[in-house]
Write a protein that holds these residues in place. Structure first.
Motif, mmCIF file in Angstrom:
data_model
loop_
_atom_site.group_PDB
_atom_site.id
_atom_site.type_symbol
_atom_site.label_atom_id
_atom_site.label_comp_id
_atom_site.label_asym_id
_atom_site.label_seq_id
_atom_site.Cartn_x
_atom_site.Cartn_y
_atom_site.Cartn_z
ATOM 1 N N ARG A 26 44.030 52.168 116.424
ATOM 2 C CA ARG A 26 44.496 53.168 116.203
ATOM 3 C C ARG A 26 45.823 53.455 114.310
ATOM 4 O O ARG A 26 45.552 54.024 113.990
ATOM 5 C CB ARG A 26 45.889 53.466 116.815
ATOM 6 N N LYS A 27 45.883 51.660 114.015
ATOM 7 C CA LYS A 27 46.488 51.577 112.990
ATOM 8 C C LYS A 27 45.613 51.630 111.891
ATOM 9 O O LYS A 27 46.090 52.684 111.271
ATOM 10 C CB LYS A 27 47.121 50.278 112.867
ATOM 11 N N GLN A 29 42.454 53.928 111.904
ATOM 12 C CA GLN A 29 42.672 55.373 112.169
ATOM 13 C C GLN A 29 43.821 55.895 110.993
ATOM 14 O O GLN A 29 43.092 56.798 110.038
ATOM 15 C CB GLN A 29 42.326 55.687 113.608
ATOM 16 N N ALA A 30 44.715 55.495 111.182
ATOM 17 C CA ALA A 30 46.521 56.047 110.230
ATOM 18 C C ALA A 30 46.050 56.099 108.774
ATOM 19 O O ALA A 30 46.327 57.085 108.408
ATOM 20 C CB ALA A 30 47.505 55.830 111.650
ATOM 21 N N ALA A 31 45.256 54.434 108.882
ATOM 22 C CA ALA A 31 45.361 54.170 107.604
ATOM 23 C C ALA A 31 43.864 54.670 107.326
ATOM 24 O O ALA A 31 44.658 56.133 105.685
ATOM 25 C CB ALA A 31 45.326 52.796 107.438
ATOM 26 N N HIS A 33 43.242 58.127 107.901
ATOM 27 C CA HIS A 33 43.536 59.601 107.510
ATOM 28 C C HIS A 33 44.885 59.466 105.863
ATOM 29 O O HIS A 33 44.417 60.583 105.577
ATOM 30 C CB HIS A 33 44.841 59.989 109.463
ATOM 31 N N LYS A 34 45.724 58.794 106.837
ATOM 32 C CA LYS A 34 46.425 59.249 105.397
ATOM 33 C C LYS A 34 45.603 58.824 103.784
ATOM 34 O O LYS A 34 46.094 59.381 102.783
ATOM 35 C CB LYS A 34 48.045 57.423 104.730
ATOM 36 N N SER A 58 37.574 55.732 105.533
ATOM 37 C CA SER A 58 36.330 55.461 106.785
ATOM 38 C C SER A 58 35.222 54.143 106.992
ATOM 39 O O SER A 58 34.854 54.195 107.864
ATOM 40 C CB SER A 58 35.481 56.623 107.272
#
Length: 113
Positions: A26-27, A29-31, A33-34, A58
């Motif tokens: 999740r971390k 994935q958040a990175a 998206h940022k 990605s």
């Protein structure tokens, strides 16, 4: 007893997957998206440049997800081989005509190991 063991293994696998997801994926994935959002905010970049930027964001997550998937598949294969080995061991010990009590004793011993 076998069903209880199977459920216990399944619960532990689910717990491990959830921990991997929360603690790492999740971390990442958040990175991702940022990073992708930053690519899109660059108004001076061309469409192609923005698409390449988003794709590169990605790469790490895609690699990590693939790695986790491959490791889980290998673990699943090892578990299946272990179960087959245990079943073979029980069949050899039981002989051609085991009694009900022998079946219970041997299957209980194998899964307690």
């Amino acid at each position: 007893m076998v069903e209880e063991q199977r459920q216990r293994v399944e619960q532990e696998m689910t717990k491990m997957i959830n921990e991997l997801d929360v603690d790492y994926l999740r971390k990442m994935q958040a990175a991702m998206h940022k990073c992708a959002a930053a690519c899109c905010e660059n108004n001076s970049a061309s469409l192609e440049s923005v698409q390449k930027c988003v794709e590169s964001c990605s790469v790490k997550l895609t690699w990590a997800q693939g790695y986790v998937q491959r490791e889980l598949e290998q673990l699943q294969n090892k578990l299946q081989r272990c179960v087959m080995d245990c079943n073979d061991e029980v069949r050899v010990k039981m002989g051609p005509n085991p009694t009900h009590s022998e079946v219970n004793l041997l299957t209980g011993l194998i899964y307690i190991k």
